[in-house]
Each structure stands twice: as C-alpha cells, then as structure tokens.
Design a protein around this motif. Sequence first.
Motif, PDB file in Angstrom:
ATOM      1  N   UNK A 295       3.621   8.103 -56.445  1.00  0.00           N
ATOM      2  CA  UNK A 295       4.389   7.011 -55.858  1.00  0.00           C
ATOM      3  C   UNK A 295       3.871   5.705 -56.449  1.00  0.00           C
ATOM      4  N   UNK A 296       4.768   4.955 -57.078  1.00  0.00           N
ATOM      5  CA  UNK A 296       4.378   3.710 -57.743  1.00  0.00           C
ATOM      6  C   UNK A 296       5.133   2.540 -57.115  1.00  0.00           C
ATOM      7  N   UNK A 297       4.439   1.447 -56.936  1.00  0.00           N
ATOM      8  CA  UNK A 297       5.077   0.271 -56.370  1.00  0.00           C
ATOM      9  C   UNK A 297       6.010  -0.376 -57.393  1.00  0.00           C
ATOM     10  N   UNK A 298       6.915  -1.217 -56.890  1.00  0.00           N
ATOM     11  CA  UNK A 298       7.867  -1.913 -57.757  1.00  0.00           C
ATOM     12  C   UNK A 298       7.129  -2.677 -58.853  1.00  0.00           C
ATOM     13  N   UNK A 299       7.680  -2.619 -60.054  1.00  0.00           N
ATOM     14  CA  UNK A 299       7.070  -3.307 -61.182  1.00  0.00           C
ATOM     15  C   UNK A 299       6.334  -2.366 -62.107  1.00  0.00           C
ATOM     16  N   UNK A 300       6.001  -1.171 -61.612  1.00  0.00           N
ATOM     17  CA  UNK A 300       5.342  -0.173 -62.444  1.00  0.00           C
ATOM     18  C   UNK A 300       6.403   0.721 -63.091  1.00  0.00           C
ATOM     19  N   UNK A 301       6.096   1.288 -64.264  1.00  0.00           N
ATOM     20  CA  UNK A 301       7.096   2.074 -64.998  1.00  0.00           C
ATOM     21  C   UNK A 301       7.626   3.265 -64.190  1.00  0.00           C
ATOM     22  N   UNK A 302       8.949   3.407 -64.210  1.00  0.00           N
ATOM     23  CA  UNK A 302       9.547   4.553 -63.523  1.00  0.00           C
ATOM     24  C   UNK A 302       9.171   5.874 -64.182  1.00  0.00           C
ATOM     25  N   UNK A 315      -2.925  14.969 -67.878  1.00  0.00           N
ATOM     26  CA  UNK A 315      -1.985  14.076 -67.197  1.00  0.00           C
ATOM     27  C   UNK A 315      -2.595  12.718 -66.913  1.00  0.00           C
ATOM     28  N   UNK A 316      -3.901  12.685 -66.618  1.00  0.00           N
ATOM     29  CA  UNK A 316      -4.550  11.390 -66.362  1.00  0.00           C
ATOM     30  C   UNK A 316      -4.482  10.515 -67.616  1.00  0.00           C
ATOM     31  N   UNK A 317      -4.778  11.131 -68.774  1.00  0.00           N
ATOM     32  CA  UNK A 317      -4.747  10.373 -70.025  1.00  0.00           C
ATOM     33  C   UNK A 317      -3.331   9.870 -70.320  1.00  0.00           C
ATOM     34  N   UNK A 318      -2.340  10.714 -70.090  1.00  0.00           N
ATOM     35  CA  UNK A 318      -0.954  10.320 -70.352  1.00  0.00           C
ATOM     36  C   UNK A 318      -0.513   9.211 -69.401  1.00  0.00           C
ATOM     37  N   UNK A 319      -0.928   9.296 -68.150  1.00  0.00           N
ATOM     38  CA  UNK A 319      -0.575   8.277 -67.154  1.00  0.00           C
ATOM     39  C   UNK A 319      -1.137   6.918 -67.561  1.00  0.00           C
ATOM     40  N   UNK A 320      -2.419   6.901 -67.941  1.00  0.00           N
ATOM     41  CA  UNK A 320      -3.026   5.625 -68.333  1.00  0.00           C
ATOM     42  C   UNK A 320      -2.414   5.088 -69.605  1.00  0.00           C
ATOM     43  N   UNK A 321      -2.120   5.977 -70.562  1.00  0.00           N
ATOM     44  CA  UNK A 321      -1.519   5.536 -71.820  1.00  0.00           C
ATOM     45  C   UNK A 321      -0.170   4.876 -71.575  1.00  0.00           C
ATOM     46  N   UNK A 322       0.611   5.440 -70.670  1.00  0.00           N
ATOM     47  CA  UNK A 322       1.924   4.861 -70.344  1.00  0.00           C
ATOM     48  C   UNK A 322       1.772   3.472 -69.733  1.00  0.00           C
ATOM     49  N   UNK A 323       0.791   3.293 -68.876  1.00  0.00           N
ATOM     50  CA  UNK A 323       0.567   1.985 -68.270  1.00  0.00           C
ATOM     51  C   UNK A 323       0.159   0.954 -69.319  1.00  0.00           C
ATOM     52  N   UNK A 324      -0.759   1.361 -70.193  1.00  0.00           N
ATOM     53  CA  UNK A 324      -1.235   0.435 -71.226  1.00  0.00           C
ATOM     54  C   UNK A 324      -0.094   0.049 -72.164  1.00  0.00           C
ATOM     55  N   UNK A 325       0.736   1.034 -72.548  1.00  0.00           N
ATOM     56  CA  UNK A 325       1.873   0.758 -73.429  1.00  0.00           C
ATOM     57  C   UNK A 325       2.854  -0.218 -72.787  1.00  0.00           C
ATOM     58  N   UNK A 326       2.869  -0.253 -71.459  1.00  0.00           N
ATOM     59  CA  UNK A 326       3.761  -1.158 -70.733  1.00  0.00           C
ATOM     60  C   UNK A 326       3.113  -2.511 -70.467  1.00  0.00           C
ATOM     61  N   UNK A 327       1.958  -2.746 -71.073  1.00  0.00           N
ATOM     62  CA  UNK A 327       1.273  -4.018 -70.908  1.00  0.00           C
ATOM     63  C   UNK A 327       0.595  -4.179 -69.556  1.00  0.00           C
ATOM     64  N   UNK A 328       0.246  -3.055 -68.931  1.00  0.00           N
ATOM     65  CA  UNK A 328      -0.348  -3.065 -67.590  1.00  0.00           C
ATOM     66  C   UNK A 328      -1.815  -2.654 -67.679  1.00  0.00           C
ATOM     67  N   UNK A 329      -2.654  -3.432 -67.048  1.00  0.00           N
ATOM     68  CA  UNK A 329      -4.092  -3.154 -67.031  1.00  0.00           C
ATOM     69  C   UNK A 329      -4.459  -2.368 -65.775  1.00  0.00           C
ATOM     70  N   UNK A 330      -5.228  -1.289 -65.959  1.00  0.00           N
ATOM     71  CA  UNK A 330      -5.729  -0.518 -64.824  1.00  0.00           C
ATOM     72  C   UNK A 330      -7.086  -1.096 -64.446  1.00  0.00           C
ATOM     73  N   UNK A 331      -7.101  -1.850 -63.351  1.00  0.00           N
ATOM     74  CA  UNK A 331      -8.311  -2.580 -62.965  1.00  0.00           C
ATOM     75  C   UNK A 331      -9.344  -1.673 -62.315  1.00  0.00           C
ATOM     76  N   UNK A 332      -8.890  -0.737 -61.493  1.00  0.00           N
ATOM     77  CA  UNK A 332      -9.788   0.249 -60.892  1.00  0.00           C
ATOM     78  C   UNK A 332      -8.983   1.499 -60.575  1.00  0.00           C
ATOM     79  N   UNK A 333      -9.686   2.628 -60.454  1.00  0.00           N
ATOM     80  CA  UNK A 333      -8.994   3.891 -60.230  1.00  0.00           C
ATOM     81  C   UNK A 333      -9.967   4.887 -59.629  1.00  0.00           C
TER      82      UNK A 333
END
Length: 338
Positions: A295-302, A315-333
């Motif tokens: 479940x992702x909040x609005x603004x995150x890639x569908x 899947x963890x690596x793919x999830x983070x790669x998708x976020x980075x490609x979208x210009x999104x920084x993962x601050x903590x996880x």
Amino acid sequence: MSAAIRLLRLGTVPGWMSQAVYHALAETMHSDRPDTIVVCTPNNPYLCLGYFQHSGDVFDKTALQKAGIPVYKRRIGGGATYLDKDQLFYQFIFNNRHVPVSPEKSYRHFLQVPLETLQHFGLESRLRAVNELEVNGRRIAGIGGGRIGEASVVVGNFLFDFDYETMSRVWRAPCPGYREIAREALRQRVYTLKDCAPQLQPDEVEAELIRRFSAHFNQPVVEGTLTPEESQAIVRWRHKLTDLSETECETSIHRPRPLKIAAGVFVHHGACVLPGRKERYVSVLEQDGRIARIMAQDGLPRRLKEMENHPVPQAWAALEALLVQSGIQVESKTWPQN
C-alpha cells in the motif's frame, strides 16, 4: 536430576503479577531452589514489551492513553503482546544446569508439553520456527524465553480468544495503510481456541497440560507455594516491569524494525521523500518469503503494486530501484539492506 519439580497453580492474578512471578522466581533461583512451573491467568488486560524493544517504536502513545492499558517490559526476548483474561499462561523457570544450552533445544524441551496438549484435543498442531506454536498453520500462542540470573525461562500461553482491535489500535503506525495491513495480517495469522475448538474450556486444557508434566520431564511434579522471599521479590518486580527506559543493550542495537505478526509474517514500511521534500510512506506485507501486499500513499509510483507476489530479497531490490528511478529518496526503511 531426580528432585521434584514445583508446580504453582496461581489461578487468576493481577496482570502485573502474571509477569512479575517468573522474573522473581528466576531472580531468586539458586542451587537448592526447585525447578518451577507456573500456571496462571491475568485478570486484566495489559501490553508487554520484549526486552529488546522500545515502547515508542512499537506503541502509539496517544492510543495507549485512550485505551488506559498498562505496559510492562519483561527481561526476556520476544515481541510485544496483548494479554488478558482469555489466555492461560504456562511459565517454566528451571535452573540453567537442567536445561539445554542451545535456545532451540531449550524451546523444544519445554514447548513439547503444550504442543502435545493441543494435539490431545484433536488439533493439528506443530512447532514452527524454533518457538512458535501453530494450529492449522496459524499462530496460536505467544512465546518468549531467555536467561535471568541462574535460571532459564520459557513462557507461553493458550489463546482462548484475542482482542484483535485493541492490539491493532495501539500499534505505532506511520500511516493508515500500515495499520490496515497489520490489522488484516493479525486476523489472518493469529488463531484462537475459540476459532478452532470453541467447546474447550480453560480448566480442561489446564488439567491436561498439568497431567503431562511428570511424564515429559521424567520427574515428580508436586504442587507447592511461594516462599516469603519469592513473594517479596514479586512485589519488587511490579515496579521494575513498569520501567520502560532504554538500557545500554537496547541503545546499542536500536534501529527501525519490522512488525512481526507470526513466523514468516512481517509488516514493513519505508519513509520516502518526493521531489519538493514531500514525505510519503509505502507499507509492505512480507509473508512466507514473498511480498504479499503493498500500500503506497499518493505521489508514489503505482507500479509498486507490481512487486506483489514476488520473492524476497529480489523484490526489495526491485522496489527500491523503482523508487530511485522515479526520483524518490528512501529515507528510512525496515526491510533489509540490498
């Protein structure tokens, strides 16, 4: 080892005492004290933290205040639990010299008795992941253990019923999606005797459990009472259990952790920073080695939903790669580092 094991059938006791008793017995354990089994039920609801947990990481302070439920912190491991009168406790407090050194062997040594008790009543039960009792593939007990002084302690319970709503309401949740995933996972993976054997009564389960002790441990089991020293120690522990302050041990390992629901079932979250410094959260259910739900909040890639049903850790690596490609920084996880 031929000395008798002492059995303390305490019946219904205050919630704090249901935790304080095994701490006190462990603290006062020495060579001439008997190995002891305690059976009891708390008369009021409370929450209990594991030794390596921080209250602020696990529970929502405002929700706790509204619920008016006390929080105690035990000195053995395991996760945060909700406990009340619908649970029957069994607590093993044995001298370290009488218990296998290996935690895995120690858990098996003690949990065989409640496991066989469940099987006696025709329930399809097993011990999973070292210290988790399951019926029909679902968790049906809260188990913890560790060493306190000269004693080895293993504690557990039979869940006759469980207050899913209160437990899910007091969890600390970074966003609504996280709480929703956690609530649903709790209902799906935590089972009760009310669900699978509603005809069973606590007194008959207790009687069957106790009947098996002597044969399992190959020793006489004799019902006894607390000593004055132990009773005084129980009162002291009432105050110690309410001390939720951090210890050196906790501080050294403090980091964001996933929420464990059952063996192989965890709820994760990632704090993401969008362009413009907007913060959003992604909540993830990991179940039996796969990502079961996102479940992702609005603004995150569908497209994050595409990671569902994929195995970890890929899947963890793919999830983070998708976020980075979208210009999104993962601050903590709370999921593992790549």
